[in-house]
Design a protein around this motif. Structure first.
Motif, short mmCIF file in Angstrom:
data_model
loop_
_atom_site.label_atom_id
_atom_site.label_comp_id
_atom_site.label_asym_id
_atom_site.label_seq_id
_atom_site.Cartn_x
_atom_site.Cartn_y
_atom_site.Cartn_z
N GLY A 180 0.79 -1.21 0.04
CA GLY A 180 0.09 -0.10 0.14
C GLY A 180 0.81 1.36 0.07
N GLN B 33 -6.52 5.71 -9.74
CA GLN B 33 -6.92 4.21 -9.35
C GLN B 33 -7.42 3.53 -10.80
OE1 GLN B 33 -8.15 2.48 -5.67
NE2 GLN B 33 -9.17 0.94 -6.98
N ASN C 76 -1.58 3.90 1.60
CA ASN C 76 -3.13 3.59 1.84
C ASN C 76 -3.61 3.48 0.38
OD1 ASN C 76 -3.46 3.95 4.54
ND2 ASN C 76 -3.94 6.14 4.48
N THR D 281 -4.43 0.64 -2.73
CA THR D 281 -4.84 -0.59 -2.60
C THR D 281 -3.91 -1.65 -3.34
OG1 THR D 281 -7.10 0.22 -3.27
CG2 THR D 281 -6.58 -2.09 -3.71
N THR E 180 -2.63 -3.11 -7.27
CA THR E 180 -3.56 -2.33 -8.00
C THR E 180 -2.75 -1.31 -8.72
OG1 THR E 180 -5.32 -2.64 -6.61
CG2 THR E 180 -5.62 -0.83 -8.22
#
Length: 237
Positions: free
Chosen positions: A143, A164, A205, A207, A210
């Motif tokens: 993360g 994202q 933080n 994901t 990803t």
């Protein structure tokens, strides 16, 4: 201040990209201790042996950190601090040599140390269309991503957005006064925004596993740059 406003740029030393620091420090060592003995005379604030030791230690600890992850971070951080401190200690010495010469800029060029020429056209360059370049990142723990872009001019502040899953929609713009606008009916993507102004950043933080598309934006004075080209990064392991 030196004639013509020339001086060693301490902020420029701190802004040397991590991947370039060892090589540039070696160039500085050779320039001051070996290649220009008629220019860089007198007592220096450090020795060639000490500076060389800091360079070797930094390079070694950097490689161990890249291979070994967080367990090697503290020794790497200490080596980084030691090398930067040694380079910065050369600033008063090089400034002193330069001020005693009719052409101080020649001395700074020979030293290979970043220097300030008294002209800050950063805001003008941003107003005229300059955008951040040289984006890079180092995967961190889960993360986390450590990111940077190439240094720009004096007084530059750096913000970033990590989107994202996919790049920002085509037609997304950043205005000169800092307003980001998405195209009509575009969905607002999930993103992480960092506006601390620093060039070297740590995003947290994210994901895990990803993809994110990283954009940098520069600010100086009243002007904000356009968005950089995106860099695809991952949210840690």
């Amino acid at each position: 201040m030196l004639p013509g406003e020339f001086r060693v740029d301490v902020a420029g030393i701190r802004a040397i990209l991590i991947d370039e620091l060892g090589g540039q420090a070696l160039d500085i060592k050779l320039a001051i201790f070996e290649n220009n003995p008629l220019v860089f005379t007198g007592t220096k604030p450090t020795t060639e042996l000490i500076l060389g030791g800091f360079i070797t230690n930094f390079t070694t600890k950097r490689n161990l950190y890249k291979q070994g992850g967080q367990s090697a971070k503290i020794p790497y951080d200490e080596a980084h601090t030691d090398l930067l401190g040694c380079l910065i200690s050369l600033a008063p010495y090089v400034n002193g040599i330069a001020i005693a010469t009719p052409n101080p800029e020649d001395v700074f060029k020979l030293s290979m140390i970043p220097y300030w020429d008294g002209i800050n056209d950063t805001a003008t360059l941003i107003r005229d269309g300059a955008v951040p370049a040289g984006l890079n990142y180092t995967p961190g723990v889960t993360g986390v991503a450590k990111i940077a872009c190439a240094p720009f001019g004096s007084g530059t502040k750096y913000n970033c957005i990590a989107v994202q899953g996919s790049p920002l929609p085509p037609g997304t713009t950043m205005s000169p006064d800092g307003q980001i606008t998405l195209p009509l009916n575009a969905l607002i993507p999930t993103f992480v925004l960092n506006i601390n102004g620093r060039r070297l950043k740590t995003l947290v933080n994210l994901t895990p596993k990803t993809d994110y598309y990283l954009y940098y934006v520069m600010m100086c004075g009243i002007y904000t740059s356009g968005l950089s080209l995106p860099l695809k990064i991952a949210g840690g392991n």
